[in-house]
Design a protein around this motif. Structure first.
Motif, PDB file in Angstrom:
ATOM      1  N   ALA A  87      35.645  39.892  40.634  1.00  0.00           N
ATOM      2  CA  ALA A  87      36.798  39.581  42.206  1.00  0.00           C
ATOM      3  C   ALA A  87      36.385  38.090  42.428  1.00  0.00           C
ATOM      4  CB  ALA A  87      36.037  40.705  43.301  1.00  0.00           C
ATOM      5  N   ALA A  88      35.818  38.027  42.630  1.00  0.00           N
ATOM      6  CA  ALA A  88      35.584  36.040  42.566  1.00  0.00           C
ATOM      7  C   ALA A  88      36.766  35.303  41.903  1.00  0.00           C
ATOM      8  CB  ALA A  88      33.866  35.955  42.708  1.00  0.00           C
ATOM      9  N   GLU A  89      36.565  35.637  40.795  1.00  0.00           N
ATOM     10  CA  GLU A  89      37.264  35.174  39.594  1.00  0.00           C
ATOM     11  C   GLU A  89      38.619  34.890  39.859  1.00  0.00           C
ATOM     12  OE1 GLU A  89      37.597  32.052  36.343  1.00  0.00           O
ATOM     13  OE2 GLU A  89      35.355  33.093  37.714  1.00  0.00           O
ATOM     14  N   GLY A  90      39.292  36.050  40.251  1.00  0.00           N
ATOM     15  CA  GLY A  90      40.531  36.766  40.756  1.00  0.00           C
ATOM     16  C   GLY A  90      40.930  35.948  41.593  1.00  0.00           C
ATOM     17  N   GLU A  91      40.334  36.024  43.200  1.00  0.00           N
ATOM     18  CA  GLU A  91      40.338  35.345  44.015  1.00  0.00           C
ATOM     19  C   GLU A  91      40.296  33.545  43.917  1.00  0.00           C
ATOM     20  OE1 GLU A  91      41.032  35.525  46.836  1.00  0.00           O
ATOM     21  OE2 GLU A  91      40.469  37.899  46.845  1.00  0.00           O
ATOM     22  N   PHE A  92      39.367  32.982  43.126  1.00  0.00           N
ATOM     23  CA  PHE A  92      39.965  31.392  42.106  1.00  0.00           C
ATOM     24  C   PHE A  92      40.578  30.885  41.884  1.00  0.00           C
ATOM     25  CE2 PHE A  92      38.607  28.217  39.882  1.00  0.00           C
ATOM     26  CZ  PHE A  92      38.537  27.354  40.238  1.00  0.00           C
ATOM     27  N   GLN A  93      41.732  31.810  40.905  1.00  0.00           N
ATOM     28  CA  GLN A  93      42.327  31.711  39.750  1.00  0.00           C
ATOM     29  C   GLN A  93      43.912  32.029  41.004  1.00  0.00           C
ATOM     30  OE1 GLN A  93      42.391  34.887  36.677  1.00  0.00           O
ATOM     31  NE2 GLN A  93      40.327  33.821  35.251  1.00  0.00           N
ATOM     32  N   ALA A  94      43.749  33.323  41.976  1.00  0.00           N
ATOM     33  CA  ALA A  94      45.181  33.336  42.022  1.00  0.00           C
ATOM     34  C   ALA A  94      45.170  32.232  42.666  1.00  0.00           C
ATOM     35  CB  ALA A  94      44.762  35.272  43.171  1.00  0.00           C
ATOM     36  N   SER A  95      44.014  31.754  43.786  1.00  0.00           N
ATOM     37  CA  SER A  95      44.528  30.926  45.094  1.00  0.00           C
ATOM     38  C   SER A  95      45.362  29.751  44.154  1.00  0.00           C
ATOM     39  CB  SER A  95      42.799  29.924  45.531  1.00  0.00           C
ATOM     40  OG  SER A  95      42.246  29.789  44.368  1.00  0.00           O
ATOM     41  N   GLU A  96      44.496  28.841  42.320  1.00  0.00           N
ATOM     42  CA  GLU A  96      44.736  27.691  41.991  1.00  0.00           C
ATOM     43  C   GLU A  96      46.847  27.911  41.583  1.00  0.00           C
ATOM     44  OE1 GLU A  96      43.287  25.168  40.281  1.00  0.00           O
ATOM     45  OE2 GLU A  96      41.426  25.346  41.685  1.00  0.00           O
ATOM     46  N   LEU A 148      48.516  29.775  44.010  1.00  0.00           N
ATOM     47  CA  LEU A 148      49.048  29.884  45.010  1.00  0.00           C
ATOM     48  C   LEU A 148      49.523  27.990  45.155  1.00  0.00           C
ATOM     49  CD1 LEU A 148      47.982  31.926  47.069  1.00  0.00           C
ATOM     50  CD2 LEU A 148      49.943  32.494  46.256  1.00  0.00           C
ATOM     51  N   LYS A 149      48.065  27.399  44.993  1.00  0.00           N
ATOM     52  CA  LYS A 149      48.271  25.572  45.342  1.00  0.00           C
ATOM     53  C   LYS A 149      49.351  25.151  44.269  1.00  0.00           C
ATOM     54  CE  LYS A 149      45.542  22.859  43.258  1.00  0.00           C
ATOM     55  NZ  LYS A 149      44.394  22.521  42.759  1.00  0.00           N
ATOM     56  N   VAL A 173      55.276  22.843  44.129  1.00  0.00           N
ATOM     57  CA  VAL A 173      56.220  22.401  43.266  1.00  0.00           C
ATOM     58  C   VAL A 173      57.166  23.502  44.626  1.00  0.00           C
ATOM     59  CG1 VAL A 173      57.773  24.302  41.992  1.00  0.00           C
ATOM     60  CG2 VAL A 173      55.810  24.258  41.374  1.00  0.00           C
ATOM     61  N   MET A 174      57.334  23.816  45.482  1.00  0.00           N
ATOM     62  CA  MET A 174      58.406  23.924  46.300  1.00  0.00           C
ATOM     63  C   MET A 174      57.882  22.852  47.160  1.00  0.00           C
ATOM     64  SD  MET A 174      56.877  28.106  47.261  1.00  0.00           S
ATOM     65  CE  MET A 174      57.383  29.204  46.781  1.00  0.00           C
ATOM     66  N   SER A 175      56.533  21.866  47.198  1.00  0.00           N
ATOM     67  CA  SER A 175      56.939  21.067  48.572  1.00  0.00           C
ATOM     68  C   SER A 175      58.277  19.960  47.963  1.00  0.00           C
ATOM     69  CB  SER A 175      55.812  20.308  48.541  1.00  0.00           C
ATOM     70  OG  SER A 175      55.061  20.393  47.611  1.00  0.00           O
ATOM     71  N   GLU A 176      57.877  20.030  46.456  1.00  0.00           N
ATOM     72  CA  GLU A 176      58.500  18.636  45.285  1.00  0.00           C
ATOM     73  C   GLU A 176      60.114  19.209  45.866  1.00  0.00           C
ATOM     74  OE1 GLU A 176      57.398  19.014  41.915  1.00  0.00           O
ATOM     75  OE2 GLU A 176      55.059  17.877  42.102  1.00  0.00           O
ATOM     76  N   ASN A 177      60.514  20.502  45.877  1.00  0.00           N
ATOM     77  CA  ASN A 177      62.120  20.848  46.354  1.00  0.00           C
ATOM     78  C   ASN A 177      62.293  22.181  47.054  1.00  0.00           C
ATOM     79  OD1 ASN A 177      65.068  21.254  45.451  1.00  0.00           O
ATOM     80  ND2 ASN A 177      64.104  22.413  43.347  1.00  0.00           N
ATOM     81  N   PRO A 178      61.975  21.737  48.322  1.00  0.00           N
ATOM     82  CA  PRO A 178      62.872  22.610  49.371  1.00  0.00           C
ATOM     83  C   PRO A 178      63.829  24.077  49.164  1.00  0.00           C
ATOM     84  CG  PRO A 178      62.792  20.763  50.315  1.00  0.00           C
ATOM     85  CD  PRO A 178      63.016  19.983  48.431  1.00  0.00           C
ATOM     86  N   ILE A 179      64.647  23.769  48.572  1.00  0.00           N
ATOM     87  CA  ILE A 179      65.330  25.139  48.318  1.00  0.00           C
ATOM     88  C   ILE A 179      64.545  25.957  47.705  1.00  0.00           C
ATOM     89  CG2 ILE A 179      66.058  24.311  45.818  1.00  0.00           C
ATOM     90  CD1 ILE A 179      67.989  25.656  48.876  1.00  0.00           C
TER      91      ILE A 179
END
Length: 256
Positions: A192-201, A203-204, A209-215
């Motif tokens: 579960a912790a490994e899954g959370e870590f991969q999910a956070s990576e 999301l980051k 990507v979203m910060s580079e292109n606001p659209i």
């Protein structure tokens, strides 16, 4: 027939024939006969087939060459980590040299049985409980090697030794069950912790990507609205874009 008597020659002939008939021994394909003549061992065992044994001069001992499956009774063993268990095993052996099996040991079957019991207690008593349960193949090979080397002077070949069952005490079984359950919980938490870590990576990476292109943020907002509307919900939440508040935030920042 009155006055008919058996001649001495006929009586001797009948005795000789009966003696020869009783002297005939038939040995099966898997049998060999070890013959002692006047107490001395003949050079070669006899058989299979018809063998003449001239008693009382000769004495024959039948030996089977088939593989014997011997069940070792349960033995009380204390392992190296002081755990009391009961272990039984099975030994496979066969006679390779019938002459040595008769001459070198009084009862080779009983001797092999007793040797198997003592060797089982000695070898398994030097192992820990985890090794007894997990490394059974290595212990079987070690038992087979020791028994084969000790029975070789008797003309016996031990082909295999298999530990069949290890009887653990009830408290040890419960402790092992708790240990296995704790190990499964630990693995579940790690996964579960490994899954959370991969999910956070991920999301980051998405935030970068979203910060580079606001659209992309606007497209994500529209997709979220579409998903909410498809669920037939009576409540609809409309988040206000951050751009509406930027002039106020900028003015407060300048005045400060």
């Amino acid at each position: 027939m009155e006055g008919f008597t058996l001649s001495p020659a006929l009586i001797v002939s009948m005795v000789v024939v009966l003696y020869l008939l009783t002297s005939i021994q038939i040995l099966a394909e898997y049998e060999r006969g070890v013959i002692f003549r006047l107490g001395k061992l003949l050079p070669q065992p006899k058989g299979p087939g018809v063998v003449l044994v001239f008693r009382p001069i000769d004495r024959i001992v039948r030996i089977s060459l088939r593989t014997v499956v011997h069940d070792v009774p349960p033995q009380d063993i204390i392992t190296r980590d002081n755990v009391s268990v009961k272990v039984n095993a099975v030994v496979y052996y066969r006679v390779l040299d019938p002459r040595r099996a008769v001459v070198e040991v009084e009862n080779y079957a009983y001797a092999t049985s007793q040797l198997a019991q003592t060797t089982l207690r000695s070898v398994l008593g030097q192992a820990e409980l985890d090794d007894l349960l997990a490394q059974r193949d290595q212990l079987n090979q070690q038992l087979q090697h020791i028994l084969d080397s000790q029975t070789d002077p008797w003309g016996i070949k031990v082909s295999a030794v298999e530990v069949k069952h290890v009887d653990l005490p009830q408290d040890m079984q419960r402790a092992m069950a708790r240990q296995a359950e704790a190990e499964r919980e630990r693995r579940a938490k790690v996964i579960a912790a490994e899954g959370e870590f991969q999910a956070s990576e991920r999301l980051k990476d998405a935030a970068n990507v979203m910060s580079e292109n606001p659209i992309t943020l606007q497209l994500r907002f529209l997709q979220t609205m579409l998903e909410i509307s498809s669920e037939r919900s009576s409540t609809l939440i409309l988040p206000l874009p951050l751009e509406l508040f930027r002039p106020f935030m900028g003015g407060s920042t300048n005045s400060s």
